[in-house]
Design a protein around this motif. Structure first.
Motif, mmCIF file in Angstrom:
data_model
loop_
_atom_site.group_PDB
_atom_site.id
_atom_site.type_symbol
_atom_site.label_atom_id
_atom_site.label_comp_id
_atom_site.label_asym_id
_atom_site.label_seq_id
_atom_site.Cartn_x
_atom_site.Cartn_y
_atom_site.Cartn_z
ATOM 1 N N PRO A 179 28.954 -53.352 33.061
ATOM 2 C CA PRO A 179 28.010 -52.482 33.748
ATOM 3 C C PRO A 179 26.976 -53.310 34.519
ATOM 4 O O PRO A 179 26.518 -54.340 34.045
ATOM 5 C CB PRO A 179 27.349 -51.713 32.603
ATOM 6 N N PHE A 180 26.647 -52.826 35.724
ATOM 7 C CA PHE A 180 25.634 -53.511 36.514
ATOM 8 C C PHE A 180 24.893 -52.511 37.381
ATOM 9 O O PHE A 180 25.264 -51.339 37.476
ATOM 10 C CB PHE A 180 26.235 -54.635 37.358
ATOM 11 N N GLY B 194 10.995 -59.792 39.189
ATOM 12 C CA GLY B 194 12.054 -59.169 38.406
ATOM 13 C C GLY B 194 13.132 -58.586 39.279
ATOM 14 O O GLY B 194 13.756 -59.282 40.075
ATOM 15 N N PHE B 195 13.329 -57.271 39.172
ATOM 16 C CA PHE B 195 14.430 -56.613 39.864
ATOM 17 C C PHE B 195 14.003 -55.207 40.267
ATOM 18 O O PHE B 195 13.419 -54.477 39.469
ATOM 19 C CB PHE B 195 15.643 -56.539 38.931
ATOM 20 N N GLU B 196 14.278 -54.825 41.522
ATOM 21 C CA GLU B 196 14.025 -53.470 41.997
ATOM 22 C C GLU B 196 15.374 -52.794 42.220
ATOM 23 O O GLU B 196 16.185 -53.281 43.003
ATOM 24 C CB GLU B 196 13.237 -53.486 43.309
ATOM 25 N N PRO B 197 15.644 -51.672 41.560
ATOM 26 C CA PRO B 197 16.930 -51.001 41.728
ATOM 27 C C PRO B 197 17.041 -50.306 43.080
ATOM 28 O O PRO B 197 16.037 -49.893 43.660
ATOM 29 C CB PRO B 197 16.937 -49.975 40.595
ATOM 30 N N ALA B 198 18.257 -50.172 43.582
ATOM 31 C CA ALA B 198 18.502 -49.433 44.817
ATOM 32 C C ALA B 198 18.591 -47.935 44.542
ATOM 33 O O ALA B 198 18.345 -47.134 45.430
ATOM 34 C CB ALA B 198 19.785 -49.930 45.477
ATOM 35 N N SER B 199 18.951 -47.569 43.325
ATOM 36 C CA SER B 199 19.028 -46.165 42.923
ATOM 37 C C SER B 199 18.933 -46.099 41.398
ATOM 38 O O SER B 199 18.807 -47.125 40.744
ATOM 39 C CB SER B 199 20.342 -45.535 43.394
ATOM 40 N N ARG B 200 19.051 -44.926 40.858
ATOM 41 C CA ARG B 200 19.038 -44.761 39.398
ATOM 42 C C ARG B 200 20.436 -44.910 38.789
ATOM 43 O O ARG B 200 20.595 -44.903 37.587
ATOM 44 C CB ARG B 200 18.460 -43.399 39.025
ATOM 45 N N ASP B 201 21.459 -45.049 39.645
ATOM 46 C CA ASP B 201 22.844 -45.088 39.177
ATOM 47 C C ASP B 201 23.258 -46.481 38.707
ATOM 48 O O ASP B 201 22.956 -47.487 39.342
ATOM 49 C CB ASP B 201 23.778 -44.629 40.287
ATOM 50 N N ILE B 202 24.027 -46.501 37.626
ATOM 51 C CA ILE B 202 24.585 -47.730 37.068
ATOM 52 C C ILE B 202 26.083 -47.717 37.322
ATOM 53 O O ILE B 202 26.741 -46.699 37.129
ATOM 54 C CB ILE B 202 24.298 -47.806 35.558
ATOM 55 N N VAL B 203 26.622 -48.847 37.763
ATOM 56 C CA VAL B 203 28.066 -48.973 37.992
ATOM 57 C C VAL B 203 28.702 -49.300 36.646
ATOM 58 O O VAL B 203 28.391 -50.324 36.037
ATOM 59 C CB VAL B 203 28.383 -50.063 39.038
ATOM 60 N N LEU B 204 29.601 -48.419 36.188
ATOM 61 C CA LEU B 204 30.225 -48.585 34.870
ATOM 62 C C LEU B 204 31.645 -49.113 34.940
ATOM 63 O O LEU B 204 32.190 -49.511 33.927
ATOM 64 C CB LEU B 204 30.219 -47.246 34.129
ATOM 65 N N GLN B 205 32.279 -49.099 36.126
ATOM 66 C CA GLN B 205 33.662 -49.576 36.238
ATOM 67 C C GLN B 205 33.803 -50.503 37.395
ATOM 68 O O GLN B 205 33.196 -50.401 38.389
ATOM 69 C CB GLN B 205 34.610 -48.404 36.417
#
Length: 136
Positions: free
Chosen positions: A115-116, A125-136
């Protein structure tokens, strides 16, 4: 004989629990994302300082961007989308590996492994592009 059986059973349960999340995944609760309820988590990664997996203190809720999850023998396993408040990165090409809490830049030449989370590596640190996590 009974002691050997009890020990073997306890060992089998311990090994089985170490290789899987502590709670089953409930895909219906999060719209088919493969993530379960964040209340099932016992750990989290704070995105403003993503190099450590922290224990959840339910008396002190985390307000900044974070991902809740559980620790397994494969590392951190998310059970939520990105939660909390913060600034999103509009053109996220970097990525945060959630299993080992390491930030990778797009130019590193490494391919992300699930997952990433896509986003932008920053000095803080890190700023996300969205709230979604890639699981596959």
């Amino acid at each position: 004989m009974v002691k050997n059986f009890a020990f073997s059973l306890a060992l089998l349960v311990a090994v089985g629990c170490a290789s899987s999340p502590l709670h089953p995944t409930d895909t219906a609760s999060t719209g088919g994302t493969g993530l379960s309820h964040s209340t099932e988590a016992d750990s989290y990664i704070l995105l403003s300082s993503p190099t450590a997996v922290r224990d959840i203190d339910w008396m002190k809720p985390v307000r900044d961007f974070n991902v809740r999850g559980v620790m397994t023998n494969r590392g951190f396993t998310p059970v939520s989308k990105v939660e909390g408040n913060g600034k999103f990165c509009a053109d996220g090409k970097d990525w945060l590996s959630l299993s080992d809490a390491k930030v990778h830049k797009a130019g590193d030449g490494k391919a992300p492994e699930a997952p990433f989370l896509y986003g932008c590596a920053t000095n803080n640190g890190f700023e996300p592009a969205s709230r979604d996590i890639v699981l596959q």
